[in-house]
Scaffold this active site. Structure first.
Site, PDB file in Angstrom:
ATOM      1  CE  LYS A 100      -6.250  -1.381   5.623  1.00 39.72           C
ATOM      2  NZ  LYS A 100      -5.427  -0.544   4.747  1.00 39.72           N
ATOM      3  CD  GLU A 137      -2.924   1.070   2.373  1.00 40.50           C
ATOM      4  OE1 GLU A 137      -3.325  -0.044   2.725  1.00 40.50           O
ATOM      5  OE2 GLU A 137      -3.322   2.136   2.892  1.00 40.50           O
ATOM      6  CG  HIS A 141      -3.428   7.787  -0.404  1.00 37.90           C
ATOM      7  ND1 HIS A 141      -4.576   7.250   0.099  1.00 37.90           N
ATOM      8  CD2 HIS A 141      -2.448   7.298   0.358  1.00 37.90           C
ATOM      9  CE1 HIS A 141      -4.303   6.485   1.122  1.00 37.90           C
ATOM     10  NE2 HIS A 141      -3.016   6.497   1.302  1.00 37.90           N
ATOM     11  CG  ASP A 153       0.918 -16.389  11.907  1.00 42.79           C
ATOM     12  OD1 ASP A 153       0.180 -15.708  11.165  1.00 42.79           O
ATOM     13  OD2 ASP A 153       0.582 -17.491  12.367  1.00 42.79           O
TER      14      ASP A 153
HETATM   15  C1  MEV Z   1      -5.912   3.302   5.065  1.00 38.15           C
HETATM   16  O1  MEV Z   1      -5.187   2.156   4.700  1.00 38.15           O
HETATM   17  C2  MEV Z   1      -5.863   3.523   6.562  1.00 38.15           C
HETATM   18  C3  MEV Z   1      -6.737   4.658   7.087  1.00 38.15           C
HETATM   19  O2  MEV Z   1      -8.085   4.476   6.645  1.00 38.15           O
HETATM   20  C4  MEV Z   1      -6.649   4.612   8.595  1.00 38.15           C
HETATM   21  C5  MEV Z   1      -7.615   5.532   9.296  1.00 38.15           C
HETATM   22  O3  MEV Z   1      -8.681   5.851   8.749  1.00 38.15           O
HETATM   23  O4  MEV Z   1      -7.301   5.873  10.450  1.00 38.15           O
HETATM   24  C6  MEV Z   1      -6.273   5.996   6.558  1.00 38.15           C
END
Ligand code: MEV
Length: 461
Positions: free
Chosen positions: A300, A116, A414, A316
């Site tokens: 995430k 990513e 991004h 892992d």
């Molecule tokens: C994207 O991979 C991760 C984010 O969505 C984390 C977040 O929203 O805190 C940018």
């Protein structure tokens, strides 16, 4: 052969390297000098070859190791064929280095394996901000895993529970017999807990928890073997039958914690004063603390950093993922793994707490050449040190995401990298990739069709 000195930024350290075109052949460091800084200004802008060279020097990689990095020689097919079943090829990911990390007073370069865009840049940027506040402080608990043994058809679960607890010493000794090496290294069985799960669809059951210290291994094999070995004796003691004997990935005895403070001034950005950015990040954190839909995305983002280091070091990542989300969901609902608050000086204070079950020995950590290299670059010797680094990276990644989300949004950052991927998808190669990406951004349309047109123009010039 070239002989030159490297003066680490921000310190008086002088390191001397002997190099030829094949890489670093040796180095010395001025006696009593501090370790070199991981504050690599402009690392991002350097050509790939120079970045490899700089990391090789920094981490004192051997000629072979530097060559492995430079030529991206990772696992070979024969090794892969021994690792899993039905192998037909290899699957590669980019390995990036997050810079600027200062963890428990130690400068660290962090290898991250991830597809990513923006993750490595985000971690490096956040680490720079945290550096201005003295770096990360991180701790990790001893490597105690929980192994579970399910016992069914027990006539009187409460009495059987007492019988098992009375046999604690005997059962721990039995578990210790399964791994003499681990025992010699100071690991092994630590404790026994017995829970009763009543009213399940198959009646009540006893769940025995074997607490097992895996030292510097992740420990799945050691724990599973120990649990399996206890089965017959547990059946004798309880009169029941054992069924599952397997570790729990909710490794909540193996918690790692990281904290940091970012001076408000360091957060000033794009017309926003530092204290305004602090407030916005605190508001974003409150959202994740109150809402599981947001907490899932927030976590995430943390796992973007955590998984990339777990993967780079041959650990892992599914186990760490499972542990993280189960831990976030303990108690009353799913919550964020970090907190962000304004401290008494008005600065931003962050904490992260999560289970991190990783090893520096066993499994893929020593088999995969890139994992061995990653561990060497990190300079960690124990599983607990590695868990501390991973916790710091998770916190950094979260800071980077929240800062962007609470200010400019994440899309602007991004775009550059996204445009490069679109350019590659349209067939751009080498220098063309950046040229096409820049043209896409200038036109404000990041689409593959548009990239193909730009590429055609470029090639016809
Ligand atoms: C994207 O991979 C991760 C984010 O969505 C984390 C977040 O929203 O805190 C940018």
């Amino acid at each position: 052969m070239v002989y030159y000195a490297h003066i680490a930024a921000g310190t008086s350290v002088v390191r001397r390297f002997w190099c030829d075109t094949a890489g670093v052949l040796g180095q010395t460091q001025t006696k009593g000098a501090m370790a070199p800084s991981s504050r690599f200004a402009g690392f991002y802008d350097q050509p790939l070859g120079d970045r490899v060279e700089q990391v090789a020097q920094w981490a004192n990689l051997s000629v072979e190791e530097a060559a492995t990095l430079r030529r991206a020689i990772g696992l070979d097919l024969a090794q892969a064929d021994e690792m899993i079943e039905n192998v037909v090829g290899l699957y590669a990911l980019p390995l990036g280095i997050a810079v600027n990390f200062l963890i428990n007073g130690r400068d660290v370069l962090v290898p991250m394996a991830i597809e990513e865009p923006s993750v490595v840049a985000g971690a490096s940027f956040a680490a720079k901000l945290v550096r201005a506040g003295g770096g990360f402080q991180a701790t990790a608990a001893p490597s105690e895993m929980i192994g579970q043994i399910q016992v069914l058809n027990v006539a009187d679960p409460h009495s059987a529970r007492f019988d098992l607890l009375a046999a604690r010493e005997e059962l721990l000794a039995l578990a210790d017999e399964t791994d003499a090496l681990l025992l010699r290294l100071g690991g092994g069985a630590r404790d026994l807990e017995v829970r009763i799960l009543g009213d399940t669809p198959v009646g009540s059951m006893l769940i025995v928890h074997l607490i097992f210290d895996c030292r510097d291994a992740m420990g799945a094999n050691a724990v599973n073997t120990a649990c399996e070995s206890l089965g017959p004796r547990i059946e004798e003691i309880t009169g029941g039958r054992t069924r599952l004997r397997i570790l729990s990935n909710l490794a909540d005895r193996r918690l790692a914690r990281a904290r940091c403070t970012v001076p408000a001034d360091a957060l000033a950005f794009d017309g926003l004063a530092g204290h305004e950015v602090v407030e916005r990040i605190v508001e974003a954190s409150a959202f994740a603390a109150a809402d599981p839909y947001r907490a899932a995305t927030h976590n995430k983002g943390i796992m973007n950093g955590v998984d990339a280091v777990v993967l780079a070091t041959g650990n892992d990542w599914r186990a760490v993922e499972a542990g993280a989300h189960a831990y976030a969901g303990r108690g009353c609902g799913y919550r964020s793994l970090t907190t962000w608050a304004q401290d008494s000086r008005g600065d931003l204070a962050g904490t992260l707490e999560m289970p991190i079950a990783v090893g520096v020995v066993g499994g893929t950590t020593q088999v995969h050449p890139m994992a061995r290299l990653a561990l060497k670059i990190l300079g960690v010797r124990t599983a607990r040190e590695l868990a501390q680094v991973i916790a710091a990276v998770g916190l950094a990644q979260n800071l980077a995401a929240l800062r962007a989300l609470a200010t400019e949004g994440i899309q602007r950052g991004h775009m550059q990298l996204h445009a490069r991927q679109v350019a590659m998808a349209a067939g751009a190669q080498g220098q063309e990739i950046r040229q096409v990406a820049q043209a896409l951004i200038a036109r404000g349309v990041i689409r593959q069709g548009q990239a193909a047109v730009i590429l055609e123009d470029l090639r016809s010039e």
